[in-house]
Design a protein around this motif. Structure first.
Motif, PDB file in Angstrom:
ATOM      1  N   LEU A 141       0.827  -1.206   0.000  1.00 54.30           N
ATOM      2  CA  LEU A 141       0.000   0.000   0.000  1.00 54.30           C
ATOM      3  C   LEU A 141       0.862   1.258   0.000  1.00 54.30           C
ATOM      4  CD1 LEU A 141      -2.856   1.147   0.104  1.00 54.30           C
ATOM      5  CD2 LEU A 141      -2.750   1.017   2.603  1.00 54.30           C
ATOM      6  N   ALA A 142       1.952   1.245   0.763  1.00 53.42           N
ATOM      7  CA  ALA A 142       2.844   2.404   0.814  1.00 53.42           C
ATOM      8  C   ALA A 142       3.494   2.658  -0.537  1.00 53.42           C
ATOM      9  CB  ALA A 142       3.912   2.188   1.883  1.00 53.42           C
ATOM     10  N   PRO A 164       8.060  18.792  -8.117  1.00 59.66           N
ATOM     11  CA  PRO A 164       8.559  19.734  -7.108  1.00 59.66           C
ATOM     12  C   PRO A 164       8.846  19.022  -5.792  1.00 59.66           C
ATOM     13  CG  PRO A 164       6.198  20.004  -7.414  1.00 59.66           C
ATOM     14  CD  PRO A 164       6.660  19.064  -8.493  1.00 59.66           C
ATOM     15  N   LEU A 165       9.625  19.684  -4.966  1.00 61.47           N
ATOM     16  CA  LEU A 165      10.017  19.088  -3.691  1.00 61.47           C
ATOM     17  C   LEU A 165       8.805  18.790  -2.817  1.00 61.47           C
ATOM     18  CD1 LEU A 165      12.247  18.266  -1.702  1.00 61.47           C
ATOM     19  CD2 LEU A 165      12.348  20.654  -0.958  1.00 61.47           C
ATOM     20  N   SER A 166       7.811  19.665  -2.850  1.00 64.52           N
ATOM     21  CA  SER A 166       6.627  19.462  -2.016  1.00 64.52           C
ATOM     22  C   SER A 166       5.902  18.169  -2.382  1.00 64.52           C
ATOM     23  CB  SER A 166       5.680  20.653  -2.158  1.00 64.52           C
ATOM     24  OG  SER A 166       5.291  20.829  -3.515  1.00 64.52           O
ATOM     25  N   ARG A 167       5.835  17.866  -3.671  1.00 67.09           N
ATOM     26  CA  ARG A 167       5.153  16.638  -4.092  1.00 67.09           C
ATOM     27  C   ARG A 167       5.963  15.401  -3.731  1.00 67.09           C
ATOM     28  NH1 ARG A 167       2.058  15.981  -9.876  1.00 67.09           N
ATOM     29  NH2 ARG A 167       1.337  13.825  -9.626  1.00 67.09           N
ATOM     30  N   LEU A 168       7.273  15.494  -3.814  1.00 68.33           N
ATOM     31  CA  LEU A 168       8.121  14.377  -3.406  1.00 68.33           C
ATOM     32  C   LEU A 168       7.959  14.091  -1.913  1.00 68.33           C
ATOM     33  CD1 LEU A 168      11.334  15.279  -5.423  1.00 68.33           C
ATOM     34  CD2 LEU A 168      10.011  13.184  -5.688  1.00 68.33           C
ATOM     35  N   ILE A 169       7.931  15.147  -1.123  1.00 73.66           N
ATOM     36  CA  ILE A 169       7.750  14.967   0.322  1.00 73.66           C
ATOM     37  C   ILE A 169       6.378  14.386   0.621  1.00 73.66           C
ATOM     38  CG2 ILE A 169       7.592  16.177   2.527  1.00 73.66           C
ATOM     39  CD1 ILE A 169       9.663  18.152   1.486  1.00 73.66           C
ATOM     40  N   LEU A 170       5.347  14.907  -0.049  1.00 75.15           N
ATOM     41  CA  LEU A 170       3.985  14.419   0.186  1.00 75.15           C
ATOM     42  C   LEU A 170       3.851  12.949  -0.178  1.00 75.15           C
ATOM     43  CD1 LEU A 170       0.993  14.882   0.849  1.00 75.15           C
ATOM     44  CD2 LEU A 170       0.676  15.634  -1.527  1.00 75.15           C
ATOM     45  N   ALA A 171       4.405  12.553  -1.323  1.00 78.50           N
ATOM     46  CA  ALA A 171       4.280  11.164  -1.774  1.00 78.50           C
ATOM     47  C   ALA A 171       4.927  10.201  -0.783  1.00 78.50           C
ATOM     48  CB  ALA A 171       4.907  11.014  -3.158  1.00 78.50           C
ATOM     49  N   ASN A 172       6.134  10.516  -0.359  1.00 77.63           N
ATOM     50  CA  ASN A 172       6.843   9.603   0.534  1.00 77.63           C
ATOM     51  C   ASN A 172       6.302   9.661   1.960  1.00 77.63           C
ATOM     52  OD1 ASN A 172       9.257   8.393  -1.075  1.00 77.63           O
ATOM     53  ND2 ASN A 172       9.241  10.545  -1.649  1.00 77.63           N
ATOM     54  N   ALA A 173       5.863  10.840   2.394  1.00 73.08           N
ATOM     55  CA  ALA A 173       5.255  10.933   3.723  1.00 73.08           C
ATOM     56  C   ALA A 173       3.951  10.147   3.776  1.00 73.08           C
ATOM     57  CB  ALA A 173       5.013  12.395   4.088  1.00 73.08           C
TER      58      ALA A 173
END
Length: 261
Positions: A141-142, A164-173
């Motif tokens: 699921l992750a 963008p960095l924000s989307r990378l952080i959101l996806a992995n978080a």
């Protein structure tokens, strides 16, 4: 009068006639050669998805193996050990996308439940009774959630879109949240109702999630760094095959002309 006014007209007329005859004679040949070039290029383009799927299947097996290795790179802690499994789980969603990323983790779960000792404490069907099995359930699921948020679609082939960095952080978080949510709930339920030990949900959340947040943040930073480096490398090399197409077309065209001669 015209021949006197234009002394070169009589000389140009045979050349013009020969040029017209040459164009007329080779018109069908030219169309045939260009159609062959176009057909070959289309066949190569049609073969790309097949090559991409083979590449993705190979990478899927690789990430399954990396998840196995990550299970044995761990630091023993009370209740839940610290390992590198979640690092490779999230990286699989980032690199492979939601479909093949989740597939790599489903293969890992299937092999472990089938009896291979590839989990942190063994393997086999009885492993579902382990308090930490909920974290394993969160792996597919992750990877899927991280891949969907990052890639934006269910399947897009092997590509790393610039994000963008924000989307990378959101996806992995979001991927980390999936692992910890299922892991903590399963840990609390298993300890209280299967093992028969008393464990409050607050303590389960502390021992099964909060203590791992600093290490998870470090893993996320490394994943984002690797993704951006790999994405920049692929983007720099993306135009190389297209630059060679005119040369390939010219080579095919020249080869066919020689064969007709």
């Amino acid at each position: 009068m015209k021949s006197k006014d234009n002394p070169h007209a009589t000389k140009l007329q045979p050349l013009t006639l020969q040029l017209r005859l040459c164009i007329f004679a080779n018109k069908n040949l030219l169309f045939e050669e260009f159609s062959q070039v176009e057909a070959r290029m289309q066949s190569k383009a049609a073969a790309v998805p097949t090559r991409e799927k083979l590449r993705l299947l190979t990478l899927t097996s690789l990430f399954t193996a990396l998840t196995v290795i990550g299970a044995f790179i761990r630091i023993p802690l009370p209740l839940v050990p610290l390992s590198l499994q979640d690092f490779f789980v999230l990286l699989s969603g980032n690199i492979l996308g939601p479909f093949f990323g989740a597939l790599s983790q489903l293969l890992y779960l299937g092999l472990g439940l089938a009896g291979l000792p590839i989990f942190a404490n063994g393997g086999g069907p009885a492993y579902v009774l382990q308090p930490t099995f909920g974290y394993l359930l969160g792996f597919p699921l992750a990877s899927f959630v991280a891949g969907v948020i990052l890639h934006g679609r269910f399947f897009r082939g092997f590509s790393l879109p610039e994000r963008p960095l924000s989307r990378l952080i959101l996806a992995n978080a979001a991927g980390v949240a999936m692992i910890f949510t299922l892991g903590v709930i399963y840990l609390w339920l298993s300890t209280n109702f299967i093992l028969g030990s008393a464990l409050s949900f607050d303590k389960a959340a502390w021992m099964g999630c909060i203590v791992f947040l600093p290490s998870s943040a470090l893993k996320l930073a490394v994943i984002i760094f690797l993704y951006r480096k790999l994405q920049a490398r692929l983007a720099a090399n993306a135009s190389l095959p297209f630059k060679s197409y005119p040369k390939q077309s010219q080579a095919i065209f020249s080869e066919n002309l020689r064969s007709h001669d």
